[in-house]
Design a protein around this motif. Structure first.
Motif, PDB file in Angstrom:
ATOM      1  N   PHE A 297       0.829  -1.203   0.000  1.00 36.84           N
ATOM      2  CA  PHE A 297       0.000   0.000   0.000  1.00 36.84           C
ATOM      3  C   PHE A 297       0.873   1.267   0.000  1.00 36.84           C
ATOM      4  CE2 PHE A 297      -3.681  -2.481   2.002  1.00 36.84           C
ATOM      5  CZ  PHE A 297      -4.382  -2.517   0.802  1.00 36.84           C
ATOM      6  N   ALA A 298       1.929   1.235   0.820  1.00 36.94           N
ATOM      7  CA  ALA A 298       2.820   2.397   0.918  1.00 36.94           C
ATOM      8  C   ALA A 298       3.491   2.669  -0.423  1.00 36.94           C
ATOM      9  CB  ALA A 298       3.874   2.160   1.998  1.00 36.94           C
ATOM     10  N   PHE A 299       4.003   1.621  -1.051  1.00 35.51           N
ATOM     11  CA  PHE A 299       4.683   1.775  -2.339  1.00 35.51           C
ATOM     12  C   PHE A 299       3.698   2.274  -3.401  1.00 35.51           C
ATOM     13  CE2 PHE A 299       6.253   0.102  -6.417  1.00 35.51           C
ATOM     14  CZ  PHE A 299       7.517   0.681  -6.432  1.00 35.51           C
ATOM     15  N   GLN A 300       2.478   1.759  -3.368  1.00 34.73           N
ATOM     16  CA  GLN A 300       1.449   2.172  -4.327  1.00 34.73           C
ATOM     17  C   GLN A 300       1.157   3.672  -4.172  1.00 34.73           C
ATOM     18  OE1 GLN A 300      -2.075  -0.209  -3.915  1.00 34.73           O
ATOM     19  NE2 GLN A 300      -2.286  -0.452  -6.125  1.00 34.73           N
ATOM     20  N   ALA A 301       1.095   4.120  -2.933  1.00 30.51           N
ATOM     21  CA  ALA A 301       0.818   5.542  -2.662  1.00 30.51           C
ATOM     22  C   ALA A 301       1.953   6.430  -3.165  1.00 30.51           C
ATOM     23  CB  ALA A 301       0.603   5.747  -1.162  1.00 30.51           C
ATOM     24  N   LEU A 302       3.187   5.965  -3.005  1.00 31.11           N
ATOM     25  CA  LEU A 302       4.339   6.739  -3.471  1.00 31.11           C
ATOM     26  C   LEU A 302       4.352   6.858  -4.993  1.00 31.11           C
ATOM     27  CD1 LEU A 302       7.210   5.378  -1.150  1.00 31.11           C
ATOM     28  CD2 LEU A 302       5.887   7.478  -0.896  1.00 31.11           C
ATOM     29  N   VAL A 303       3.990   5.759  -5.659  1.00 30.08           N
ATOM     30  CA  VAL A 303       3.979   5.761  -7.128  1.00 30.08           C
ATOM     31  C   VAL A 303       2.865   6.657  -7.665  1.00 30.08           C
ATOM     32  CG1 VAL A 303       3.624   4.320  -9.177  1.00 30.08           C
ATOM     33  CG2 VAL A 303       5.066   3.493  -7.295  1.00 30.08           C
ATOM     34  N   GLU A 304       1.726   6.639  -7.003  1.00 32.68           N
ATOM     35  CA  GLU A 304       0.574   7.422  -7.466  1.00 32.68           C
ATOM     36  C   GLU A 304       0.802   8.921  -7.332  1.00 32.68           C
ATOM     37  OE1 GLU A 304      -2.749   6.040  -5.277  1.00 32.68           O
ATOM     38  OE2 GLU A 304      -2.946   4.157  -6.413  1.00 32.68           O
TER      39      GLU A 304
ATOM     40  N   ARG B  38       4.848  14.621  -5.173  1.00 28.10           N
ATOM     41  CA  ARG B  38       4.931  14.707  -3.719  1.00 28.10           C
ATOM     42  C   ARG B  38       6.040  13.800  -3.190  1.00 28.10           C
ATOM     43  NH1 ARG B  38      -0.625  13.618  -1.086  1.00 28.10           N
ATOM     44  NH2 ARG B  38       0.035  11.431  -1.158  1.00 28.10           N
ATOM     45  N   THR B  39       6.150  12.624  -3.770  1.00 24.63           N
ATOM     46  CA  THR B  39       7.220  11.700  -3.366  1.00 24.63           C
ATOM     47  C   THR B  39       8.583  12.291  -3.676  1.00 24.63           C
ATOM     48  OG1 THR B  39       5.791   9.787  -3.783  1.00 24.63           O
ATOM     49  CG2 THR B  39       8.174   9.394  -3.724  1.00 24.63           C
ATOM     50  N   PHE B  40       8.715  12.881  -4.858  1.00 25.22           N
ATOM     51  CA  PHE B  40       9.993  13.479  -5.257  1.00 25.22           C
ATOM     52  C   PHE B  40      10.404  14.593  -4.311  1.00 25.22           C
ATOM     53  CE2 PHE B  40      12.025  17.023  -7.545  1.00 25.22           C
ATOM     54  CZ  PHE B  40      13.237  16.429  -7.858  1.00 25.22           C
ATOM     55  N   LEU B  41       9.464  15.469  -3.967  1.00 24.11           N
ATOM     56  CA  LEU B  41       9.784  16.586  -3.070  1.00 24.11           C
ATOM     57  C   LEU B  41      10.147  16.096  -1.669  1.00 24.11           C
ATOM     58  CD1 LEU B  41       7.010  19.117  -4.152  1.00 24.11           C
ATOM     59  CD2 LEU B  41       9.437  19.174  -4.730  1.00 24.11           C
ATOM     60  N   SER B  42       9.473  15.063  -1.207  1.00 22.23           N
ATOM     61  CA  SER B  42       9.794  14.502   0.116  1.00 22.23           C
ATOM     62  C   SER B  42      11.181  13.883   0.124  1.00 22.23           C
ATOM     63  CB  SER B  42       8.750  13.444   0.497  1.00 22.23           C
ATOM     64  OG  SER B  42       7.462  13.989   0.506  1.00 22.23           O
ATOM     65  N   VAL B  43      11.460  13.083  -0.926  1.00 23.72           N
ATOM     66  CA  VAL B  43      12.773  12.443  -1.034  1.00 23.72           C
ATOM     67  C   VAL B  43      13.862  13.496  -1.161  1.00 23.72           C
ATOM     68  CG1 VAL B  43      14.228  11.055  -2.572  1.00 23.72           C
ATOM     69  CG2 VAL B  43      11.941  10.257  -1.961  1.00 23.72           C
TER      70      VAL B  43
ATOM     71  N   GLY C  27       9.281  17.796   6.497  1.00 23.35           N
ATOM     72  CA  GLY C  27       8.712  17.599   5.161  1.00 23.35           C
ATOM     73  C   GLY C  27       7.954  16.290   5.070  1.00 23.35           C
ATOM     74  N   ILE C  28       8.571  15.222   5.573  1.00 24.43           N
ATOM     75  CA  ILE C  28       7.913  13.905   5.552  1.00 24.43           C
ATOM     76  C   ILE C  28       6.682  13.908   6.462  1.00 24.43           C
ATOM     77  CG2 ILE C  28       8.170  11.502   6.308  1.00 24.43           C
ATOM     78  CD1 ILE C  28      10.894  11.466   5.146  1.00 24.43           C
ATOM     79  N   ALA C  29       6.795  14.539   7.632  1.00 30.04           N
ATOM     80  CA  ALA C  29       5.659  14.598   8.555  1.00 30.04           C
ATOM     81  C   ALA C  29       4.478  15.322   7.908  1.00 30.04           C
ATOM     82  CB  ALA C  29       6.073  15.318   9.840  1.00 30.04           C
ATOM     83  N   ASN C  30       4.789  16.400   7.197  1.00 29.63           N
ATOM     84  CA  ASN C  30       3.734  17.157   6.523  1.00 29.63           C
ATOM     85  C   ASN C  30       3.088  16.336   5.408  1.00 29.63           C
ATOM     86  OD1 ASN C  30       2.280  19.652   6.108  1.00 29.63           O
ATOM     87  ND2 ASN C  30       3.460  19.909   4.228  1.00 29.63           N
ATOM     88  N   ILE C  31       3.918  15.630   4.653  1.00 33.64           N
ATOM     89  CA  ILE C  31       3.404  14.774   3.585  1.00 33.64           C
ATOM     90  C   ILE C  31       2.507  13.675   4.170  1.00 33.64           C
ATOM     91  CG2 ILE C  31       4.063  13.084   1.826  1.00 33.64           C
ATOM     92  CD1 ILE C  31       4.490  15.988   0.993  1.00 33.64           C
ATOM     93  N   MET C  32       2.935  13.106   5.293  1.00 30.99           N
ATOM     94  CA  MET C  32       2.137  12.053   5.931  1.00 30.99           C
ATOM     95  C   MET C  32       0.789  12.600   6.408  1.00 30.99           C
ATOM     96  SD  MET C  32       3.666   9.163   5.744  1.00 30.99           S
ATOM     97  CE  MET C  32       4.050   9.772   4.096  1.00 30.99           C
ATOM     98  N   PHE C  33       0.821  13.828   6.922  1.00 25.58           N
ATOM     99  CA  PHE C  33      -0.424  14.460   7.375  1.00 25.58           C
ATOM    100  C   PHE C  33      -1.397  14.615   6.205  1.00 25.58           C
ATOM    101  CE2 PHE C  33      -2.931  18.359   8.032  1.00 25.58           C
ATOM    102  CZ  PHE C  33      -3.597  18.014   9.196  1.00 25.58           C
ATOM    103  N   VAL C  34      -0.872  15.077   5.070  1.00 26.14           N
ATOM    104  CA  VAL C  34      -1.712  15.237   3.867  1.00 26.14           C
ATOM    105  C   VAL C  34      -2.218  13.871   3.401  1.00 26.14           C
ATOM    106  CG1 VAL C  34      -1.699  15.950   1.445  1.00 26.14           C
ATOM    107  CG2 VAL C  34      -0.546  17.350   3.169  1.00 26.14           C
ATOM    108  N   SER C  35      -1.350  12.874   3.437  1.00 27.71           N
ATOM    109  CA  SER C  35      -1.734  11.531   2.981  1.00 27.71           C
ATOM    110  C   SER C  35      -2.873  10.966   3.818  1.00 27.71           C
ATOM    111  CB  SER C  35      -0.518  10.586   3.065  1.00 27.71           C
ATOM    112  OG  SER C  35       0.501  11.015   2.194  1.00 27.71           O
TER     113      SER C  35
END
Length: 350
Positions: free
Chosen positions: A8-15, A19-24, A301-309
């Motif tokens: 599920f996590a990998f699927q969310a990153l690909v979709e 957002r994944t690029f900016l977090s990374v 940055g990751i915490a914010n992304i997780m909040f949005v997710s």
């Protein structure tokens, strides 16, 4: 559960590629900053330590000026001190029982010429016998002076790698003659290339001649050439023991009364190290602060992304829970996503 969470996590990153690029990117910059800063600090520290160690361990320098000022002694009193004289070399060598080697050294900047080529601002050292037992260096081409050549003051010279390159290019300079201050000297050796160092103590842009040759052409007992005597302690003798002995020897040579202050300085390399220790601490502190805030920014940055997710997948979480998913399963899914982001960013940063 582990497999499903990571899937599920990998699927969310690909979709959500952007957002994944900016977090990374945030994590990558943070890890890259930490490694870069501390690599730079370690490089500077190693460079300083290597430069200082090239001066020789367990060596005491008898000079006019101290390398460290105490503050309770007015600076003009140092100005009135006599310089270390060449004539004092023999007396120190004769009276010291704890010294393994004693040498005299002066330094002056000169221009070396060969045909139409010239090497300017070369640090010329005039040395006595025993210098090679104190200073650490290697001769890549040719040889070093013999004891008889140093004593007789032969018109021989050793040059650094940069000087050799400037005057002769790729040709071997050994056996050729260069002009220094209107005098012809034969090159007998070339120092091994050392590379640049922070405190500029290398031999790449330097030349070396016997001090007994220089005595008839340069005022060796002058402030302008920074004359000093180098004394290396015997094996098993500490610098403190050697300094105590040299203190008595120099006071005797200078004929100082018991209550008179010393008119000479006994310096050692640990004084240079002590001066650079503060610089190293500042560099490490600065590097630590930069690294800490870099990772902190990436973490936020990751915490914010997780909040949005979490907010945008609320309906998916509801479906999962209605199908029997536990709270820890949902939590593990989002933790898996943040861990994947951190690992990918960290690997790229490294």
């Amino acid at each position: 559960m582990l497999y499903e969470s990571f899937r599920f996590a990998f699927q969310a990153l690909v979709e959500h590629k952007l957002r994944t690029f900016l977090s990374v990117l945030g994590i990558t910059i943070g890890i890259f900053s930490i490694i870069s800063v501390f690599t730079l600090v370690d490089s500077i520290r190693n460079n300083i330590d290597k430069s200082i160690s090239s001066l020789g361990e367990q060596v005491v320098y008898i000079q006019k000026w101290p390398w460290e000022f105490t503050g309770d002694f007015p600076w003009w009193s140092y100005m009135n001190r006599p310089v270390t004289r060449y004539q004092e070399l023999a007396l120190v060598r004769e009276r010291s029982k704890l010294a393994e080697a004693v040498a005299f050294l002066i330094q002056v900047n000169v221009t070396l010429k060969y045909g139409s080529n010239s090497a300017e601002d070369v640090s010329l050292s005039a040395v006595s016998e025993g210098y090679d037992k104190i200073k650490t260096f290697e001769v890549a081409d040719g040889r070093y002076f013999t004891e008889s050549e140093l004593r007789s003051g032969k018109n021989f010279v050793l040059i650094g790698a940069e000087v050799a390159s400037a005057l002769f290019g790729n040709q071997s300079p050994v056996g050729r003659k260069v002009i220094i201050r209107g005098e012809k000297l034969e090159i007998i050796g070339v120092f091994k290339r050392e590379g640049q160092n922070i405190i500029d103590l290398g031999l790449d842009k330097a030349a070396m001649i016997p001090v007994n040759y220089a005595r008839n052409r340069i005022a060796v007992n002058s402030d302008n050439v920074n004359p000093h005597i180098l004394v290396k302690a015997r094996s098993g003798v500490s610098n403190e023991m050697l300094k105590d002995e040299l203190m008595g020897i120099m006071r005797s040579i200078r004929r100082l009364a018991p209550r008179e202050r010393e008119n000479f300085a006994l310096n050692e390399t640990k004084l240079i190290s002590k001066g650079f220790d503060q610089l190293k601490q500042v560099l490490y502190l600065t590097g630590g602060i930069i690294g800490f805030f870099s990772v902190l920014v990436g973490g936020f940055g990751i915490a914010n992304i997780m909040f949005v997710s979490v907010k945008e997948r609320t309906h998916i979480i509801g479906i999962q829970k209605s199908l029997g998913a536990k709270r820890y399963f949902v939590l593990f899914e989002f933790l898996s996503e943040s861990v994947l982001l951190s690992i990918i960013g960290g690997v790229i940063g490294i």
